[in-house]
Design a protein around this motif. Sequence first.
Motif, mmCIF file in Angstrom:
data_model
loop_
_atom_site.group_PDB
_atom_site.id
_atom_site.type_symbol
_atom_site.label_atom_id
_atom_site.label_comp_id
_atom_site.label_asym_id
_atom_site.label_seq_id
_atom_site.Cartn_x
_atom_site.Cartn_y
_atom_site.Cartn_z
ATOM 1 N N ASP A 1 0.857 -1.099 -0.058
ATOM 2 C CA ASP A 1 -0.044 -0.015 -0.003
ATOM 3 C C ASP A 1 0.824 1.292 0.056
ATOM 4 O O ASP A 1 1.888 1.361 0.718
ATOM 5 N N ARG B 1 -2.798 -3.641 -9.423
ATOM 6 C CA ARG B 1 -2.947 -4.974 -8.928
ATOM 7 C C ARG B 1 -3.507 -5.932 -10.150
ATOM 8 O O ARG B 1 -3.927 -5.622 -11.172
ATOM 9 N N ASP C 1 -4.930 0.073 5.752
ATOM 10 C CA ASP C 1 -3.528 0.200 5.400
ATOM 11 C C ASP C 1 -2.554 -0.006 6.301
ATOM 12 O O ASP C 1 -1.497 -0.598 6.634
HETATM 13 MG MG MG Z 1 -5.440 1.495 -0.800
#
Ligand code: MG
Length: 290
Positions: free
Chosen positions: A67, A123, A198
């Motif tokens: 992250d 991602r 996160d």
């Molecule tokens: Mg994020």
Amino acid sequence: MKLQYGTYVQPGERPKLKAIDTDPPKSVSEEFAKAETTAFHAEIEKLQELLYAAASHGVLIVLQGMDTSGKDGTIRKLSTCLNVQSCQVASFKKPSEIESGHDFLWRIHQHSPAKGHVSIFNRSQYEDVLVVRVHDLVPKKVWKKRYDRINELESLLFSEANTLQVKFYLHISKKEQEERLIAREQEKDKEWKLSANDWKERELWNDYAEAFEDAFEECSKAHSPWVIIPADKKWYRDLCVSEALVKLLEPYREEWRENLVHRGKAEMAELAKLHQLHAEGPSSSKSKKS
Ligand code: MG
Ligand code: AMP
């Protein structure tokens, strides 16, 4: 692919993330990096035009990283040199109900690039051997098999659809992540990016690092390599990414050009025929047919 800046993961190699710098080398200044990036971007622009016109290959760029590692920022930077007409971005979040009802590659495959096009994955298929593994979302015997499935998909894309591929791991230090998370809390215009999750994921840093290292070892192939990008400094990250993209596309420049010259000549010959028929008038074209 021979790289001057990022770290190309040789097939079968298992790089230790701890041993790779997240900072730029002292020898590369910000000013130099920015000038180089601009030059690489100019090349990418030309190569993407050839890619599109030749329409014989597609390009798949995969972005992964912890992250705050800069996946969004990298896409924003690339958007300054890529023509959006033939470029698509796909972001992969927690699978929806429909997605979960299929095999894990179902949602991925449909976003692979058509010939002539570029797809950027924010991602990717790798989440199913990263977050899924770290959080035990499926048993080990299930995620273990997924490296083979991913390799099969990437081979299929390359051999059936001529998809040129590169997978970037944006490598930041844990300290840099902390600074970025704090900055998100403090800057009004970055608050929207805040995610309490996160901070929780950060606790699992070492588990994620290990999962990434396994993915590098299992899935870096000549036709679909992993490249590790030192990403603590955005200007160096952008330099590394742009260099790798030029190196990915460059070997095809001549082939694409030749393809276009060939097509251009064929079109000219067609045109010449049409002109001739036109000059001879309607009766001559009829008499030629009979
Ligand atoms: Mg994020
Ligand atoms: P972001 O990229 O910040 O929008 O966050 C997307 C979130 O979706 C991340 O926490 C990912 O780990 C999560 N995610 C993506 N793919 C999967 C997956 N296959 N299974 C579970 N979570 C996922």
